[in-house]
Write an enzyme that holds these catalytic residues in place. Structure first.
Site, PDB file in Angstrom:
ATOM      1  N   HIS A  23      14.122  57.758  59.514  1.00 24.14           N
ATOM      2  CA  HIS A  23      12.905  57.361  58.801  1.00 24.14           C
ATOM      3  C   HIS A  23      11.793  57.159  59.816  1.00 24.14           C
ATOM      4  CE1 HIS A  23      12.950  52.692  59.201  1.00 24.14           C
ATOM      5  NE2 HIS A  23      13.636  53.204  60.186  1.00 24.14           N
ATOM      6  N   CYS A  42       8.547  52.910  65.881  1.00 25.02           N
ATOM      7  CA  CYS A  42       9.035  53.237  64.529  1.00 25.02           C
ATOM      8  C   CYS A  42       8.049  54.114  63.757  1.00 25.02           C
ATOM      9  CB  CYS A  42       9.322  51.965  63.746  1.00 25.02           C
ATOM     10  SG  CYS A  42      10.681  51.011  64.434  1.00 25.02           S
ATOM     11  N   HIS A  48      12.877  58.677  63.592  1.00 27.40           N
ATOM     12  CA  HIS A  48      13.916  58.055  64.417  1.00 27.40           C
ATOM     13  C   HIS A  48      15.045  57.660  63.476  1.00 27.40           C
ATOM     14  CE1 HIS A  48      11.849  54.438  62.974  1.00 27.40           C
ATOM     15  NE2 HIS A  48      12.966  53.764  63.252  1.00 27.40           N
ATOM     16  N   HIS A  50      18.876  55.423  62.511  1.00 29.67           N
ATOM     17  CA  HIS A  50      19.686  54.214  62.650  1.00 29.67           C
ATOM     18  C   HIS A  50      21.090  54.494  62.146  1.00 29.67           C
ATOM     19  CE1 HIS A  50      16.306  51.543  63.543  1.00 29.67           C
ATOM     20  NE2 HIS A  50      15.638  52.150  62.568  1.00 29.67           N
ATOM     21  N   ASP A  88      23.251  58.746  53.276  1.00 30.89           N
ATOM     22  CA  ASP A  88      23.916  59.120  54.517  1.00 30.89           C
ATOM     23  C   ASP A  88      23.447  60.486  55.013  1.00 30.89           C
ATOM     24  OD1 ASP A  88      25.656  58.651  56.670  1.00 30.89           O
ATOM     25  OD2 ASP A  88      27.268  59.787  55.697  1.00 30.89           O
ATOM     26  N   HIS A  89      23.004  60.504  56.276  1.00 29.82           N
ATOM     27  CA  HIS A  89      22.488  61.698  56.939  1.00 29.82           C
ATOM     28  C   HIS A  89      21.280  62.285  56.212  1.00 29.82           C
ATOM     29  CE1 HIS A  89      26.288  61.255  59.045  1.00 29.82           C
ATOM     30  NE2 HIS A  89      25.675  61.876  60.041  1.00 29.82           N
ATOM     31  N   GLU A 138      20.341  47.097  60.510  1.00 25.89           N
ATOM     32  CA  GLU A 138      19.639  48.284  60.987  1.00 25.89           C
ATOM     33  C   GLU A 138      20.003  48.554  62.445  1.00 25.89           C
ATOM     34  OE1 GLU A 138      15.289  49.690  59.973  1.00 25.89           O
ATOM     35  OE2 GLU A 138      15.249  48.094  61.485  1.00 25.89           O
TER      36      GLU A 138
END
Length: 149
Positions: A23, A42, A48, A50, A88-89, A138
């Site tokens: 995100h 960010c 980037h 997490h 996810d991903h 996070e």
């Protein structure tokens, strides 16, 4: 001492899950400079990522027929379908429909996940159990907790 509702002990059960997502934090109404000032790295235009850890806690009395607050198998399936398959991903800004038009902070993410899970948990358990809390880490040092307030 456990809390009691209608003479039945309130039990809290939890499931931990993990997902990876990218995100960027960026307010479209601000200049690039202000976004960088407020959000720092960010706000990187190249995104980037997490490795998120999430704990889902459900509360309710034990069902005398099953011995469960909620069947862990049902909870796993629900979390997979409503959260992990969608996050996810993925890119939270671009790929996740329930985050469109929102800043993709962990605070906003946790509230939106609550909105997905809470009614489904009530439905699965015939309103006997409810979502008690969500916790999303996070990073190892930064996390949010939400109790539906």
């Amino acid at each position: 001492m456990p809390s009691v509702i209608d003479g039945k002990a309130m039990i809290y059960i939890s499931r931990d899950v993990h997902f990876c997502a990218a995100h960027k934090l960026y307010n479209e109404h601000w200049s690039k400079e202000k976004n960088e000032e407020v959000f720092g790295a960010c706000a990187n235009e190249n995104w980037h990522g997490h490795n998120f850890d999430m704990t889902v806690t459900v509360k309710g009395p034990v069902d005398p027929e099953t011995g469960f607050v909620i069947n862990f198998k049902d909870l796993k399936k629900l979390i997979n379908e409503e959260v992990l398959d969608k996050l996810d991903h993925k890119n939270l800004n671009l790929d996740v429909d329930f985050m469109h038009g929102k800043l993709t902070s962990v605070e906003n993410l946790i509230v939106e996940i609550w909105k997905l899970l809470d009614p489904k948990i009530k439905e699965i358990t015939n309103h006997r159990a409810t979502l008690h809390s969500l916790k999303i880490k996070e990073t190892n040092k930064n996390y949010a907790e939400y109790y539906g307030e």
